[in-house]
Scaffold this motif. Sequence first.
Motif, PDB file in Angstrom:
ATOM      1  N   UNK A 190       4.413  28.982   7.170  1.00 53.98           N
ATOM      2  CA  UNK A 190       3.909  30.098   7.968  1.00 53.98           C
ATOM      3  C   UNK A 190       2.606  30.190   7.567  1.00 53.98           C
ATOM      4  N   UNK A 191       1.649  30.625   8.651  1.00 49.49           N
ATOM      5  CA  UNK A 191       0.453  30.950   8.450  1.00 49.49           C
ATOM      6  C   UNK A 191       0.033  32.320   8.114  1.00 49.49           C
ATOM      7  N   UNK A 192       1.131  33.005   8.030  1.00 47.92           N
ATOM      8  CA  UNK A 192       1.142  34.477   7.499  1.00 47.92           C
ATOM      9  C   UNK A 192       1.298  34.555   6.139  1.00 47.92           C
ATOM     10  N   UNK A 193       1.404  33.543   5.094  1.00 46.90           N
ATOM     11  CA  UNK A 193       1.413  33.474   3.633  1.00 46.90           C
ATOM     12  C   UNK A 193       0.159  32.741   3.333  1.00 46.90           C
ATOM     13  N   UNK A 194      -0.358  33.451   2.238  1.00 47.39           N
ATOM     14  CA  UNK A 194      -1.523  33.016   1.492  1.00 47.39           C
ATOM     15  C   UNK A 194      -1.569  32.788   0.053  1.00 47.39           C
ATOM     16  N   UNK A 195      -2.131  32.163  -0.456  1.00 48.02           N
ATOM     17  CA  UNK A 195      -2.304  31.829  -1.903  1.00 48.02           C
ATOM     18  C   UNK A 195      -3.249  32.738  -2.520  1.00 48.02           C
ATOM     19  N   UNK A 199      -6.265  31.446   1.339  1.00 45.62           N
ATOM     20  CA  UNK A 199      -5.914  30.342   2.264  1.00 45.62           C
ATOM     21  C   UNK A 199      -4.369  30.157   2.285  1.00 45.62           C
ATOM     22  N   UNK A 200      -4.093  29.502   3.350  1.00 42.04           N
ATOM     23  CA  UNK A 200      -2.762  29.022   3.612  1.00 42.04           C
ATOM     24  C   UNK A 200      -2.261  27.776   2.919  1.00 42.04           C
ATOM     25  N   UNK A 201      -3.256  27.032   2.166  1.00 42.72           N
ATOM     26  CA  UNK A 201      -3.037  25.638   1.401  1.00 42.72           C
ATOM     27  C   UNK A 201      -3.992  25.867   0.128  1.00 42.72           C
ATOM     28  N   UNK A 225      -7.512  21.369 -12.845  1.00 41.37           N
ATOM     29  CA  UNK A 225      -8.462  22.447 -12.009  1.00 41.37           C
ATOM     30  C   UNK A 225      -7.489  22.745 -10.883  1.00 41.37           C
ATOM     31  N   UNK A 226      -7.588  24.086 -10.795  1.00 40.62           N
ATOM     32  CA  UNK A 226      -6.442  24.767  -9.757  1.00 40.62           C
ATOM     33  C   UNK A 226      -7.037  25.598  -8.667  1.00 40.62           C
ATOM     34  N   UNK A 227      -8.214  24.946  -8.238  1.00 40.44           N
ATOM     35  CA  UNK A 227      -8.854  25.834  -7.085  1.00 40.44           C
ATOM     36  C   UNK A 227      -9.368  27.304  -7.426  1.00 40.44           C
ATOM     37  N   UNK A 228      -9.467  27.914  -6.227  1.00 43.56           N
ATOM     38  CA  UNK A 228      -9.888  29.307  -6.525  1.00 43.56           C
ATOM     39  C   UNK A 228      -8.655  30.182  -6.543  1.00 43.56           C
ATOM     40  N   UNK A 229      -7.542  30.009  -7.451  1.00 50.44           N
ATOM     41  CA  UNK A 229      -6.563  30.608  -7.436  1.00 50.44           C
ATOM     42  C   UNK A 229      -6.151  31.480  -8.763  1.00 50.44           C
ATOM     43  N   UNK A 230      -7.252  31.728  -9.352  1.00 52.90           N
ATOM     44  CA  UNK A 230      -7.366  32.866 -10.513  1.00 52.90           C
ATOM     45  C   UNK A 230      -7.239  34.214 -10.043  1.00 52.90           C
ATOM     46  N   UNK A 234      -6.409  42.668 -10.789  1.00 53.23           N
ATOM     47  CA  UNK A 234      -6.507  42.837  -9.570  1.00 53.23           C
ATOM     48  C   UNK A 234      -7.481  42.086  -8.586  1.00 53.23           C
ATOM     49  N   UNK A 235      -8.260  41.237  -9.319  1.00 58.43           N
ATOM     50  CA  UNK A 235      -9.150  40.465  -8.532  1.00 58.43           C
ATOM     51  C   UNK A 235      -8.690  38.804  -8.265  1.00 58.43           C
ATOM     52  N   UNK A 236      -8.578  38.607  -7.131  1.00 60.55           N
ATOM     53  CA  UNK A 236      -7.894  37.141  -6.813  1.00 60.55           C
ATOM     54  C   UNK A 236      -9.268  36.386  -6.342  1.00 60.55           C
ATOM     55  N   UNK A 237      -8.862  35.037  -5.845  1.00 62.82           N
ATOM     56  CA  UNK A 237      -9.921  33.938  -5.641  1.00 62.82           C
ATOM     57  C   UNK A 237     -10.800  33.739  -6.668  1.00 62.82           C
ATOM     58  N   UNK A 238     -10.368  33.573  -7.830  1.00 65.49           N
ATOM     59  CA  UNK A 238     -11.209  33.164  -8.967  1.00 65.49           C
ATOM     60  C   UNK A 238     -11.054  31.791  -9.288  1.00 65.49           C
ATOM     61  N   UNK A 239     -11.970  30.975  -9.657  1.00 61.37           N
ATOM     62  CA  UNK A 239     -11.997  29.603 -10.081  1.00 61.37           C
ATOM     63  C   UNK A 239     -11.177  29.788 -11.385  1.00 61.37           C
ATOM     64  N   UNK A 240     -10.284  28.747 -11.117  1.00 61.22           N
ATOM     65  CA  UNK A 240      -8.927  28.595 -12.176  1.00 61.22           C
ATOM     66  C   UNK A 240      -8.970  27.378 -12.869  1.00 61.22           C
ATOM     67  N   UNK A 241      -9.025  27.249 -14.186  1.00 59.54           N
ATOM     68  CA  UNK A 241      -8.978  25.882 -14.831  1.00 59.54           C
ATOM     69  C   UNK A 241      -7.782  26.001 -15.954  1.00 59.54           C
TER      70      UNK A 241
END
Length: 251
Positions: A190-195, A199-201, A225-230, A234-241
């Motif tokens: 479902x595109x109404x869910x995001x990480x 993004x949806x992926x 390396x886990x993408x920008x999932x940090x 309260x802040x998301x879209x962080x680079x995650x290792x």
Amino acid sequence: MQNKLLGLVIALLAAGPGISHALTFDVRGGYKAGSHSYESRYKVSESWKTGWWASIETDNKNNKNNGRGKDGADKSDSAHSFGDSITDYNEIESNYTLHLSDKWDFQPGGIYHWSSNGTQIRPYLRLNYKITPVLSTGIRYRHDFNMYETKDISGEEHRDSVRRVDIYLGYKINPKWSVGYQGTAYKHVDDDYKYKNDKTWATENAFTLRYKWNSWFSPYVEYDYLDQQGYYEGEDNLSESRYRIGMTFTL
């Protein structure tokens, strides 16, 4: 239901040595640099000469995403390290190996996963190929079904599900050292869910170095390396290792 499944797997893992092939205990710790969070995992698995394999594991994490800070953000202080640990999830997994030829294996399997959020059913199909005696690869498709409802980006509650593909590559350097790679891509149906990357992926890339100390002890290290999932305070879209160290005991 969960206690019955747990008891069944424990009984299977304790099966007689006449059919048992290998029993292992794996303990692993990890740290996510972007989210400043710790994790630990404990896993028992066993394979049988019949082709069946099963495992049970539990994972703990520090209670960082607690919402106790300003405006509902996380409260980051010394209490949220190893001293403030909670159970993240538990899961039972099983699969069966079909030997198609000397080089090809096919593995249908599934995972029963439960946490404080609810239960997931994760069936999968995996195909393995032995390129050379020291080099192997594989690909797996998995579909994760939520048995519970969660809120999407519009605030509505639905049962989410995720499609996931994993690619594996393993190389045995010598009788003592080996390396492995796992590449993962997954997407909400479902595109109404995001990480956390908005993004949806998302994708993950994991690299493992393992040393076989002897017939029963094998330590290893892992970098992911886990993408920008940090997610931090309260802040998301962080680079995650993620950095992991673990030990496998073969009993």
